[in-house]
Structures are given as C-alpha cells and as structure tokens.
Design a protein around this motif. Structure first.
Motif, short mmCIF file in Angstrom:
data_model
loop_
_atom_site.label_atom_id
_atom_site.label_comp_id
_atom_site.label_asym_id
_atom_site.label_seq_id
_atom_site.Cartn_x
_atom_site.Cartn_y
_atom_site.Cartn_z
N LEU A 220 -0.94 -1.19 6.44
CA LEU A 220 -0.89 -3.32 6.04
C LEU A 220 -0.46 -3.16 4.68
N LYS A 221 0.34 -4.09 3.92
CA LYS A 221 1.05 -4.49 3.03
C LYS A 221 -0.44 -4.27 1.99
N SER B 151 1.04 -0.28 11.19
CA SER B 151 1.92 -1.08 10.09
C SER B 151 0.71 -2.45 9.79
N GLY B 152 -0.49 -2.34 10.82
CA GLY B 152 -1.14 -3.80 10.57
C GLY B 152 -2.74 -2.58 10.28
N PHE B 153 -3.32 -1.41 9.82
CA PHE B 153 -4.45 -0.48 9.55
C PHE B 153 -4.31 -0.53 8.45
N ASN B 154 -5.94 -1.17 7.82
CA ASN B 154 -6.08 -0.87 6.56
C ASN B 154 -7.02 0.73 6.34
N ILE C 239 5.25 -3.96 1.09
CA ILE C 239 5.50 -5.18 2.30
C ILE C 239 6.90 -3.87 2.33
N THR D 41 5.59 -1.00 4.48
CA THR D 41 5.53 -1.70 6.22
C THR D 41 6.78 -1.75 7.14
#
Lengths: 454, 295
Positions: free
Chosen positions: A220-221, A273-276, A422, A425
């Motif tokens: 995650l960005k 790409s959305g993982f924190n 960004i 990602t």
C-alpha cells in the motif's frame, strides 16, 4: 544520515556522560529505587523537588504508552507530581501536536516524538525543549539515570543536526525478517543471508496452488516506502543524504526497486499492492506466508495462541545483506518536554522516569518494542519474564549493531513516503522501476527544496 | 413629548434584534468566519512550520495543472454516480416490496434498516477483513458458488466498485425509508381507477407510482449525492486512497494535503473548488426536483 557520537558531537562529552552515570553501577548492583535515592542525596538531586505540581502527558496509543500509564502511580509516589495522561491514536496524535505547537501553546507538558517522521520538523521549529542542560545538571538528573546506557543508534536519533537533544530515547524499532520455520524446513530451504538468497527462498517456497506465498510485505502506498528504503540500505545508500541530496533515482535505488518489484510481484499474494502491515500480519499469522519483512513489534500477536497458527514456528531474522552492506532499518520514538510548557522541571522528571532502566526492561519483557537501553537486554529478570521467544530479543541485540535510519530525516517525510509509495505500487502492477523513480524524484525534489527554505 | 411612529417602530425592532444576536454570533463564528478564513488561506502559500505568503490565485492555477487532483475529481464523480444509482434502484425496489402486506413485514423491515445504524468506521473495519483476498469471507462465499476469487479493494480496477458495495449495503435502507414514506402518502384513487381500467402492475408503476413518488425520490437522491460526494471515513479506513491513487477521491486528496503534508493554503484552495462543485451539483438536483413536484 549524519552520524553523531555519544561524545562531544552531541554536546555531551564522555566526561559528562560518566558524571551523569555516577552511581549507575552501584545503582545497578543494589537495584531499585532505594539505591537511586541514596545516590540522589549524594549529588543534591531530589525526586521530591517538584512535589505538588501537576503535569499533562500526551501519549500515542500503543503498548509502550500502556506500560507508562500502568506504572504512572509509581512516578506520582516517587515525586509527588500528579500526572494527567491520555493515549491518542497515532495519526490524530500527530495532528494534535502540530495544531497545538503551531498555536504556540500546548495543552501537554510531555509528549512523544516519532523520530522518523517528526524529528526534523520539530527540531527546525524548536518545539521541544533542549534537554542537554538538564542532563548535565546533577540536581535535575538522577545519578542512576546513566545516559551512557542508551544505544548509539538511539542517541543519534535523539540528537538534532545542530547537537540539541530534544527527546530522551524511549523505543527503537528495527525492521526484521519474520520467517516461518515449518515452511522452510518442509522444503529444506536455509534462512537467507543475502538479498539474492531471499529472492531464491521466496521462489522455492512460493506455492500459490496451496495458498502459500513466498514473501509478503507492504504494498500500500506510503506504508510501502520503508520496505524499499530498507532494501536500499543494503546498497549502502540513504534515500536522502545529510546534505539533503536525493539518491532516489540512481542505479542503487533502481536496483532496490527492482528487488521490491520482483519479490512482491512474483512471490507475494495477489492484491499485495493494497496490503498494509495488518493484511501482511493476517496472512503470516495464518501460516500462508513464508517470509514477512516488517517492523520488530509484531512478535506478541504472532505468538498469541488465541490468534495465531504459527505460535512457536516463527523465526526472527535480521534483514539479509545487500550487495554492499547489511543494515537493519531503524525507526524510533523519543519522549520530551514541550518548549511551551510552564512546568518544564516536573515534565523532565517524568521523561527521566519514563526512560529509566526499570521501564525499559518492562518494554522488553512484554515484547512491546525494542528498548533503547543496553542494560534492558542484560537484565536477567526481563529476559526470564520475556513474553515472546528469546530469539526475538536476540535478533534485537544483533540489529542494534547494524541499525541505520530507515527513512530520511526531512520535514516532508510523509510526502516522501506518499510520492515514492505510489511509484512502488505502480511497479507491482508492472511499471518500469527506473521510469517510476525518475518521475517520483522529479515530483519530490521541489517539495524537499522548498521545505528547507524559510 | 411623544415619539414619532417610525422611531417607535425602530425601538420595538431593536428590542427584538437583541434576541437575534446570539444566533447571529454563532453563525458568524462557525459558518461565516471559517469560510472567509478558508477563502483567504486559499490565496496564500502556507505550510505549517513555515512562514505564510500571499500568492493570489497561484494555488488554483496549480490545482488546474495537478494531474493527481484532476484524477481525484474523476474518481469522485465515478464513485458518486455508482454510490447514488445503485442504492436508489435497490432502495426503490425494496420500498415497493415493503409497501406490500405480508407476514413479518415489520420485523423484516427492522432487520433491513439495521446497517444504517452502524458507525461508518466500524463498518469499514469489518468490510476490510471481509475483503482480504486470501483470508476474507467474500472470496470464500464466491468459491461456494463456483466463482473465481476477486481482489476487491486490493486492485485498482475493482477498488471503486468494491467501496461502492460497502456504501450500498450501508445506505440502501435510507433510500428505502424515504421512498416508503412517499409511497404511504400517495392517494389511492388513481390506483383504483387504473385497476378498474385494467392496467397491468408495470403500467401502474410506470404511469402512476413512479411519477407520484418522484419528488420523494429526488429528496433521497439529493441527500445521497451530497453524502456520497463527501464520503471519507469508509474510503480512508479501507484503502487510504489506494492501491496507488486508485481510490483517491477529492476528500482523501484534501485530507492528505491538509493533515499529512500540512499544506494549508493548497488544501484551502481544494476546499473552495470542492465547495463550488457541491453547490453546482445541489442546485442542479434542486432544479430537477422542482420540475418533478406535483402540480
């Protein structure tokens, strides 16, 4: 990143450090506050000096703050100072601090400073009290405080570029490699010692058909930037050097980004790409990831039988070595006195107490983070009561030897994380690392230049 | 000496003006002053920790060239259109269902409006867990019916529709309640006449129910549009605008500029532009509503 010694460079000479540490050895031998009090009487230091005062403490919501609040009464009994404290979630805490400091009046006397995010801004604006005078003053600092006990990395972090020490070291967070021993043993894969070996291990362990993924880390960005800067340290490069020069689109930065792209695109689960950190933790905790690269603070949930399926199976390893060096990326937190406080003396007493040997040992015991004092790791009681595996504490000690700041100490660090986050990602989605880094660097350079003006 | 009538009227009015003053003070303090201050700040370059300087319209011209801001407008419109259209369709359908008489209607209606009562942040946290591509329950449910897994909020292509799904679950009951209220207020005579004339249920809906319920529906659309435009909590909690900037709406962009990067002048300009967008949108919808009123 400028290196500061513990000696004259930061304003405290070795002689000062030794003087501050007078009685420390005897205090350690005798243990507890009784010895501290005896030493105090000899130097004119009096814990009761500010008896009857009241201070406000603003804490970030986390396990370390919970420890401080839990034992707050101990401070009140020791000093006669009343404490009002509150824990606020990290983001809101940072906003509250900024708003209050900007207004020129703070509702709190003591507060946390996240070195990796706030150090430069707070230092430039001189929002925190310079504590060097207090540390040198034997009537203000307890003789058993022992400044020399703090690790070099934490003292470097607590020291501003101009030599001011405006926070006392509280916790330091190293980035480590969590690895699933069971999955490694099942395929006979050794623990990776280098980035190349890490990539190879991820390849061999990656088995998506059986829902096993070779590697997981933040995609995650913003959250993902420390993963890349952590890799970059393996090329012996800081993303921004101490002259303020960006090293974010050179060959080393591109190579670190290629590694980031390769390992996350090919060996991480879909959607990374959305993982924190929380998504990574969930996956690793369920035994579905072979390796996870993140901060040191996740041992308690991973070893919690009510939540985790990998209890007793987790290995805690250092960040593998890069082509040039091996470093453990470091972030950390200090505690200091607001420059706008009208009760600086009592507030400094609280900071001293919060960072004393006993509280540092308590932080280690619970696995709430890595204490900044070397003595915590030698404390037999803390080690015996450790709520997490000894291997975790051993990894901390080893990381302490090779710690290096993970993020640049600049004012717009959040924007740095955002802009490069960004780009990273986009790389997971297939974008070219060199082109993305070039674009991000061009976007960020004027922001950095502007931040240092005025 | 007797006072002139006009001065008596003035004295009487001035007596009442005192009662208005507290409300006036509150309006000035909480609405007018923040607005004037925001307008003023939008003409300044001010980042917290640095000195402020007057830059005129530079913040606005900067926004016009900022690809990320322009992208956030597009995403806001995309999100809003979906987050209004889907709940409106589903809300009207469910209102038509709940308007009929059937056993346990009251109980089921109560169950149906439960999501609306939940706190958005709590809702967002639960959905975040459900969306997890490997561990989430949604992909498990898809697998039960033989469908392939989705990446939901974890892929740029699906993130906005997935976020709209949360909004649909949360706010369809509101549309249903408003439309149901409208349906209950409709006169019965046109329906009786239509039934006598042999109209089919679809003809009755198209020619009578829908036109009559339209003013109520427009109220629901206006409320939902404003709500969808300013959605922040669910998006921020679930994706923080990611992956990349794939779900970065104007609100998320604004939050980052103001509270993460502390660029107050730039953020104030975003507020002014956003406010203008909301006003235009609301005026358009109000105009449409006027046209749909019963005459």
């Amino acid at each position: 990143m400028k290196k500061h010694g513990r000696g004259s460079e930061n304003g405290l000479s070795r002689r000062d450090a030794l003087r501050l540490g007078v009685g420390a050895a005897s205090a350690c031998a005798l243990g507890g506050l009784g010895a501290g009090r005896a030493g105090a009487q000899a130097t004119g230091f009096d814990w009761k000096r500010f008896k009857g005062e009241k201070i406000e403490v603003s804490l970030v919501k986390n396990d370390r703050s919970t420890i401080l609040q839990k034992y707050e009464k101990e401070f009140e009994e020791l000093t006669g100072i009343s404490v009002g404290s509150e824990q606020i979630p990290e983001q809101q805490h940072r906003q509250k601090q900024i708003i209050e400091f900007t207004s020129g009046r703070t509702s709190f006397d003591v507060t946390f400073v996240a070195w990796h995010v706030q150090k430069r801004l707070f230092g430039k604006a001189k929002w925190m009290e310079d504590l060097r005078g207090y540390l040198k003053d034997p009537t203000m600092t307890a003789p058993d405080y022992d400044w020399g006990d703090f690790s070099k990395a934490s003292v470097d972090f607590a020291t501003q570029a101009d030599g001011r020490i405006d926070t006392l070291p509280l916790v330091i967070d190293y980035w480590i490699l969590y690895w699933n021993k069971e999955l490694f043993q099942a395929k006979g894969v050794p623990l990776p010692k280098t980035f190349d070996e890490m990539l190879e291990a991820a390849r061999r362990l990656h088995d998506p058909a059986n829902r096993i993924y070779g590697f997981v880390a933040r995609g995650l960005k913003n959250a993902n930037t420390p993963v890349w800067t952590g890799f970059l340290l393996g090329w012996d490069v800081d993303s921004v050097d101490d002259k303020g020069e960006l090293h974010t689109d050179g060959p080393e930065a591109i190579a670190a980004a290629e590694l980031y792209k390769k390992i996350l695109k090919d060996y991480a689960p879909p959607g990374v790409s959305g993982f924190n950190w929380n998504e990574c933790q969930t996956l690793f905790m369920q035994g579905n990831a072979a390796m996870w690269y993140d901060g040191i603070g996740f041992a308690p949930p991973l070893e919690d039988r009510t939540k985790s399926r990998v209890v007793g199976k987790v290995g805690y390893g250092m960040t593998p070595a890069g082509p040039k060096r091996q470093h453990a990326g470091v972030s950390g937190t200090g505690i200091g006195v607001s420059a706008f406080s009208r009760k600086k003396g009592p507030a400094y007493y609280y900071c001293q107490w919060a960072t004393n040997k006993l509280n540092q040992a308590r932080i280690l015991e619970t696995g709430a983070g890595a204490p900044c004092r070397d003595s915590a790791y030698r404390d037999p009681r803390a080690m015996a009561n450790l709520k997490v595996p000894k291997e975790w504490a051993e990894a901390l000690v080893e990381c302490g030897k090779i710690g290096r700041p993970l993020l640049p100490v600049i004012i717009p660090v959040t924007e740095f994380r955002d802009v490069f986050g960004i780009a990273l990602t986009n790389m997971i989605a297939g974008a070219d690392p060199a082109a993305e880094l070039k674009k991000a660097t061009a976007l960020f350079r004027p922001v950095l230049e502007k931040s240092e003006k005025g | 000496m007797q006072r002139a009538p006009s001065s008596r009227a003035y004295a009487r009015r001035s007596k009442y003006i005192r009662f208005i003053l507290p409300a006036l003070a509150v309006v000035l303090a909480v609405i007018v002053f923040p607005w004037v201050f925001t307008l003023w700040m939008s003409l300044n370059d001010w980042q917290i920790g640095r000195p402020r300087s007057f830059v005129g319209l530079q913040n606005f011209t900067g926004l016009a060239r900022d690809e990320r801001f322009l992208g956030s407008i597009g995403r806001t419109i995309y999100y809003t259109v979906l987050a209004v259209a889907v709940p409106v369709v589903l809300g009207v359908l469910s209102a038509l269902v709940f308007h009929q008489r059937f056993p346990l209607r009251g109980f089921l209606r109560g169950i149906f409006i439960l999501p609306m009562m939940a706190t958005p942040v709590a809702v967002a946290l639960v959905w975040t867990m459900m969306f997890h591509p490997q561990m989430g329950v949604l992909n498990y449910l898809l697998s039960l019916v033989g469908l392939p897994p989705s990446l939901w909020v974890y892929a740029p292509e699906t993130v906005i529709p997935a976020l709209v799904l949360v909004d649909v679950w949360h706010w369809t009951p509101l549309i249903m309640l408003i439309v149901l209220g409208g349906l209950s207020a409709l006169p019965t005579e046109p329906f009786e006449s239509a039934r006598i004339d042999g109209a089919s249920p679809w003809q009755m809906f198209r020619a009578i129910t829908f036109p009559l319920v339209l003013p109520f529906l427009m109220v629901a659309v206006i409320i939902r549009t404003i709500d969808a435009l300013k959605t922040f909590d669910t998006i921020f909690v679930i994706t923080q605008g990611g992956p990349g900037t794939a779900s970065e709406t104007i609100n998320i962009y604004l939050y980052l500029q103001a509270f993460a990067f502390y660029k107050m002048g730039h953020a104030s300009a975003v507020v002014v532009v956003f406010f203008a967008l909301i006003v235009v949108c609301s005026l358009l919808l109000l105009h449409v509503r006027q046209k749909t009123l019963w005459t």
